[in-house]
Design an enzyme around this catalytic site. Structure first.
Site, PDB file in Angstrom:
ATOM      1  N   HIS A  61      -3.658   4.576   4.378  1.00 38.42           N
ATOM      2  CA  HIS A  61      -4.771   3.625   4.381  1.00 38.42           C
ATOM      3  C   HIS A  61      -5.981   4.238   3.690  1.00 38.42           C
ATOM      4  O   HIS A  61      -6.589   3.651   2.803  1.00 38.42           O
ATOM      5  CB  HIS A  61      -5.126   3.233   5.813  1.00 38.42           C
ATOM      6  CG  HIS A  61      -6.406   2.485   5.911  1.00 38.42           C
ATOM      7  ND1 HIS A  61      -6.554   1.218   5.404  1.00 38.42           N
ATOM      8  CD2 HIS A  61      -7.610   2.839   6.410  1.00 38.42           C
ATOM      9  CE1 HIS A  61      -7.803   0.817   5.594  1.00 38.42           C
ATOM     10  NE2 HIS A  61      -8.469   1.774   6.194  1.00 38.42           N
ATOM     11  N   TYR A 105       3.347   5.411  11.877  1.00 36.96           N
ATOM     12  CA  TYR A 105       3.616   3.995  12.169  1.00 36.96           C
ATOM     13  C   TYR A 105       4.534   3.270  11.190  1.00 36.96           C
ATOM     14  O   TYR A 105       4.851   2.102  11.409  1.00 36.96           O
ATOM     15  CB  TYR A 105       2.288   3.243  12.275  1.00 36.96           C
ATOM     16  CG  TYR A 105       1.370   3.390  11.072  1.00 36.96           C
ATOM     17  CD1 TYR A 105       1.572   2.649   9.920  1.00 36.96           C
ATOM     18  CD2 TYR A 105       0.290   4.287  11.100  1.00 36.96           C
ATOM     19  CE1 TYR A 105       0.732   2.775   8.825  1.00 36.96           C
ATOM     20  CE2 TYR A 105      -0.559   4.434   9.994  1.00 36.96           C
ATOM     21  CZ  TYR A 105      -0.331   3.672   8.878  1.00 36.96           C
ATOM     22  OH  TYR A 105      -1.164   3.802   7.784  1.00 36.96           O
ATOM     23  N   ARG A 111       0.877  -1.173   0.000  1.00 35.87           N
ATOM     24  CA  ARG A 111       0.000   0.000   0.000  1.00 35.87           C
ATOM     25  C   ARG A 111       0.913   1.221   0.000  1.00 35.87           C
ATOM     26  O   ARG A 111       1.418   1.610   1.046  1.00 35.87           O
ATOM     27  CB  ARG A 111      -0.885  -0.034   1.256  1.00 35.87           C
ATOM     28  CG  ARG A 111      -2.085   0.905   1.219  1.00 35.87           C
ATOM     29  CD  ARG A 111      -2.663   1.084   2.626  1.00 35.87           C
ATOM     30  NE  ARG A 111      -1.834   1.975   3.421  1.00 35.87           N
ATOM     31  CZ  ARG A 111      -1.730   1.912   4.745  1.00 35.87           C
ATOM     32  NH1 ARG A 111      -2.353   0.990   5.434  1.00 35.87           N
ATOM     33  NH2 ARG A 111      -0.947   2.775   5.387  1.00 35.87           N
TER      34      ARG A 111
END
Ligand code: TPP
Ligand code: TPP
Ligand code: MG
Ligand code: MG
Lengths: 363, 326, 363, 326
Positions: free
Chosen positions: C264, C273, C260
């Site tokens: 998100h 993160y 990805r």
């Protein structure tokens, strides 16, 4: 469909066995067990006594003293073998059929009857016995067991958890989620699946097209199939898995290959869905008979011993019956007890209203 | 005193609870490094470690089921459900296990588990991110159900919920996460009990009952009503189960007119219980039936329609007007 | 934790690859694909256009025209490769990120924007495209897909179903139940898991400690990992799995190993993160770059072609923007539409009451 | 005419539906050879084959989820949930998918799925086998919720539910499965609509509202009340969502006194919605508040206590007396 094959009487190759149906001790490359005659006799006694408890409960249900009963007939070795592998600090999470494990955890048999008689939903203190309450919702307890195991990790304790469930339960989302949690957190847990070939009327192939122990490979931890009617093998395999869990090696799935010799519960009629020949084939693999044969051959026990155990069993049964009948019915107002552990206005209100209502009748 | 948003107040409350009791754990999806999608657990994993602030696999049933197991081992898990609409995979563990296990054990088992659920709409989100599922839980015996509406309550109520030995479903008003207030975290002043309701605005002509996000809406309605010379009392229920009946009934008897306001669909929503209960006990005091201003009895609509779906100041006042029509 | 390893940039050995990141065609013992230059160019065009659609949607969200957007950046090859493997009669069940698959199913891109703009929850007719609505509740659609596949079996049709889901979804009970149903009923379905290494902020190791494609072995059907940034490999592997499904060979799990590259969703902040170096490493494996390099080397395309595609993309983007802004807002009373397909007293009542209420304001 | 038990009437109704439409499927745990634990699907697999009567793996979410998929392919699945207490693992598929997918599709998708749930207590069963979860579903927009109370209705309502293009939650009164009645399966006489309520006993002094297992209890109460010279009207709601409001309100206005009776816990149960709705629309006609006689707001107790937990003739009459106390 390979119905017979998948739940057939001849044990599949990959199955761990230490005691044949004929009572012959056999070797296994990875598993062995070294028991004193005393210990073997004690296992035999366990098997006979739990079968007796079960028979008595079935009889009590027939006579209307229990609403229903889930018989363990045929699964004694799987339960005693795994149950005796547990140490005091280990924690067990049963379904509703683990009467043999309850016995190993020193739960007074009469306490097992409470929920089947309808006087309570669970009659013992799980902490006292490190044996959780029976869980009826299929699979739920496997997640509780993993959570408990995560607690053991956080306590830095050297203990393990064992979760019991059936072949049918392997289809539930919760059981598969418990596999995921256990592997991701490397939790100290043993998944003990008693594959008794049936989920009520549904044969194993309605739940899986491969042997259940292989499910574990999809989640990254070991799975093993053991002869569930061989108490030695169940003890050896469970011990090793528990030890692995206690020493940080994570989860193991054990599939105990056994058979539900009775009905699913006393309200079930197996003649509607399975052939009698199947039961006959499995009778030849009876867990108690094979151990008895072994004890005879090995001369670890004589007739006097067997008579003694039978006598003890008879007494246990009679005693259980007496104490079952003596169980007091709960008080009407007990409906409101323990719903909350701290006081709750609505409970107090409804309790008071119902008490007044009952008063009215008394008058 | 520090100015704090509602989300920060929850964060501070949890931090306090974790400092006070090493058994308190946080678990859920993305609660660790990310601090939750609303940052409510921001920084907690950094300060308390991965063993106490647990990023779980993506499965709500697993979250609640393992939280139950941890509670059985003596821990006090605080679970985050990422959004209201995602609590349903956990419905079985909440309804058949979390709520019933203590009674099943005849009191031998206590389950001090908190289930935090950001709830409600108004933030322009996609499907499943704006729901108000409280009625599913108020109908489930064995659960305590509370909802905070402002930063100060958020700070105290989350700590009280964590201290409770019973399972608590804790609703957080999503769209109010960013509302700020002055909070004295050092204050030792008495906290109202978790299950006490509050009169947040006294009034004499009619009573508005609300909780969570609708409390602010009702306060605004009351202010607007004042201009039309109507004095509305606004009660923040705070606790839905148990309900602070005495306080609610007293107000209903005094004003004689009650409007219940919530975002959840009206049909069989929590407002129905309030209406039934109040009517049964204040029958002779009521000048009009208890009316309900709530979401329509449909699934939550696309966000372009949510302003129409959600009760707002006008819908609340319209309901109030109708109580005067009787 | 082997974070880097498990979602690292160097592809694990067991991964099927037909086109290297450098654009070299490589052989694979079990999988091959034979495409005309025309077909290869067409795949390139697909990749570029869906990336453009995605970029435009991200921009629209930034400008407040969409409430949120889930970007497919980096996953184009997995989606175009699998999507182009489908035939008209096959049915696809997407998550909320399959914009590339939607493109292959001829869903007008503007229809994808509806739910992200908040004008509806799903803007196309699944039957018209054999492409189900986006499903937001993680994992749910996998069961719908298996049920649909069971319907195909009952219709004796030669068609297959494909279920899309992410790495995080593999932890949901529903997804594992769908594996069980699929294997027990030998349903004609392909489970296509796009392992983009992240479930919002959670890396793969929070979901599994072994490669995801191995999950299938626990359920008794084949699992395979493919280079998800290699459109050739994704096409070849998916085609073979779909054909197996259509010909009664049951389910297959395909793990498309990809990344990805974006957040998100547009509301997410990955810097909280994950490290930037991870993205840099994956940029070297970009699905479009490698195909472009191949087209150049093989001389299947010249600059004029690439310019043409870029021009087409620019137009598509502008067109999409224009039509997005032109989307009408739904009428207030639409709240009550389609809740039930047959008349329903409560809907009629509430609709009438609300209409009257709105009337009141109009006055 | 044939004398038929309620369970047999359901069986015959499903058989008829399967004969009429090859797309109708039966699925669930043990519905095949065993014919279900209550034998409601007895013989159907033998006659229609394993492709149309499907023994599923043991997972309720899987049952509903795959039924949705089958419906998307043009089938009309009738799912059996083995017992009320086991519907919760399927809550997510029912609430977020089955109920919402048609609206999500703007009408492009219809989901003619029937979810049969044996419900209620009174049979001396263990935990989870005696519950009444209807309120979870009446609160869920997108579902139709019905409950049959007698063999004749069972026979017609199951067929109407299967014919409905919307999802229907179909409650079956477990303890009434063995009640018999004369049913003319050949009859071509007009069937009342699935969502029409029925006055099963006319009366003038008060109205009893019930559905499923409690209808019989209310009829017995009405008979007993007659001796005390009280004429009670008994209404079998049959449908909970949608509700047959006109019929219910007409009766409430006429008698001025209403008691709602259900086995489910009173707190936020369906009775709350009836009370709120009736009060709002019959305010001036009511002589007393709408009262609720239901299960207590606790988990279902051990079976030795169920006779105390469940509303019975005396509890119903006690509630009726209280309506006359106002
Ligand atoms: C969630 C749920 N669904 C259905 C049931 C009803 N039920 C009770 S036992 C059983 C079969 C369980 O089979 P298995 O897991 O193999 O365990 P066994 O009874 O054979 O020991 C079923 C379906 C249940 N208890 N829980
Ligand atoms: C049941 C459920 N729980 C939580 C969420 C919130 N959520 C949305 S996407 C997501 C992560 C999904 O990760 P993955 O399956 O890997 O798919 P990806 O987004 O990476 O494509 C989560 C937790 C959800 N949509 N549904
Ligand atoms: Mg079994
Ligand atoms: Mg992912």
């Amino acid at each position: 469909m390979t119905t017979e094959a998948s739940r057939g009487a001849e044990a599949p190759p990959e199955l761990v066995q230490l005691l044949t149906p004929e009572g012959e001790r056999v070797e296994h490359p990875d598993y062995d067990i070294d028991l004193t005659p005393e210990e073997v006799r004690s296992l035999y006694r366990d098997l006979v006594l739990v079968r007796r408890i079960d028979l008595e409960a079935v009889a009590l249900q027939r006579q209307g003293e229990l609403g229903i009963w889930a018989s363990l007939l045929g699964q004694e070795a799987a339960q005693i073998g795994s149950g005796r592998a547990l140490t005091d600090v280990d924690m067990a999470f049963p379904t509703y059929r683990e009467h043999g494990v309850a016995w190993c955890r020193d739960v007074d048999p009469v306490k097992l009857l409470g929920l089947f008689r309808g006087v309570n939903h669970g009659g013992w203190d799980p902490k006292e016995h490190n044996f959780h309450l029976y869980t009826i919702v299929i699979g739920s307890q496997t997640l509780h067991a993993v959570g408990y195991a995560m607690g053991i990790q956080r306590d830095d304790a050297s203990a393990a958890t064992i979760a019991y469930f059936g072949d049918g339960a392997t289809s539930q989302g919760d059981v598969n989620e418990s596999f995921i949690w256990a592997s991701v957190f490397n939790a100290p847990i043993v998944f003990f699946c008693q594959n008794n070939q049936w989920a009520i009327s549904e044969p194993l192939e309605k739940q899986s097209r491969i042997p259940l122990y292989r499910r574990a490979s999809g989640f990254g931890f070991p799975g093993i199939r053991v002869d569930g009617n061989d108490v030695f093998a169940c003890l050896a395999v469970t011990r090793k898995a528990l030890e692995a869990a206690r020493t940080g090696q994570g989860p193991t799935l054990i599939e105990a290959f056994t058979y539900r010799m009775g009905a699913h519960t006393t309200t079930d009629d197996p003649t509607r869905y399975r052939v009698a020949s199947e039961l006959e084939a499995w009778k030849l693999k009876d867990p108690i008979e094979r151990l008895k044969a072994y004890l005879f051959k090995s001369e670890h026990a004589d007739q006097a011993f067997f008579d003694g155990v039978d006598g003890e069993a008879a007494q246990l049964g009679a005693d259980l019956r007496r104490r079952c009948l003596a169980m007091p019915d709960p008080e009407p107002l007990a409906i409101f007890d323990h719903v909350y552990s701290e006081s709750h206005a609505l409970m107090d209100q409804e309790r008071a209203q119902f008490a007044a209502y009952l008063e009215g009748f008394a008058k | 005193m520090t100015i704090m948003s509602l989300s920060k107040a929850l964060n501070e409350g949890m931090r306090k609870a974790m400092e006070d009791d090493p058994k308190v754990l946080i678990m859920g999806e993305d609660v660790g490094k990310l601090g939750g999608v609303f940052r409510v657990t921001d920084g907690l994993q950094k300060d308390f470690g991965e063993d106490r602030v647990i990023d779980t696999p993506l499965a709500e049933s697993g979250i609640i089921g393992t939280a139950i197991g941890l509670a059985l081992r003596g821990y006090r898990p605080v679970c985050e459900i990422q959004f209201d609409g995602f609590v349903f995979p956990a419905a079985d563990q909440i309804i058949t296990q979390l709520a019933k296990m203590p009674m099943r054990s005849l009191g031998a088992i206590k389950l001090p588990v908190v289930v935090r659920i950001p709830c409600g709409g108004g933030i322009g989100a996609v499907e499943h991110h704006s729901e108000s599922p409280e009625a599913y839980f108020t109908h489930t015996a064995g659960l305590r159900v509370v909802a905070c509406s402002n930063p100060a309550d958020a700070y105290t109520m989350i700590q009280q919920a964590i201290r409770s030995d019973d399972p608590v479903i804790f609703f957080e008003p999503k769209r109010r996460y960013w509302e700020k207030a002055d909070i004295d975290t050092a204050s030792t002043e008495w906290w109202p009990p978790l299950h006490a309701a509050k009169v947040v605005r006294p009034g004499t002509d009619a009573t508005l009952l609300a909780y969570g996000p609708m409390v602010k809406t009702c306060l605004e309605a009351a202010t607007a009503a004042e201009d039309d010379g109507r004095s509305l009392e606004v009660i923040d229920l705070r606790s839905l189960n148990p309900l602070d009946e005495p306080l609610v009934l007293e107000s209903a008897r005094r004003t004689g007119r009650v409007v219940v306001v919530h975002e959840a669909p009206v049909n069989n929503g929590f407002g129905a219980e309030l209406a039934a209960r109040i009517t049964e006990q204040c029958f002779y005091h009521l000048e009009s039936p208890v009316l309900r201003a709530g979401g329509f009895s449909t699934p939550y609509p696309p966000s372009k329609l949510e302003e129409h779906y959600l009760p707002d100041l006008d819908r609340v006042l319209d309901a109030v007007d109708r109580t005067f029509g009787y």
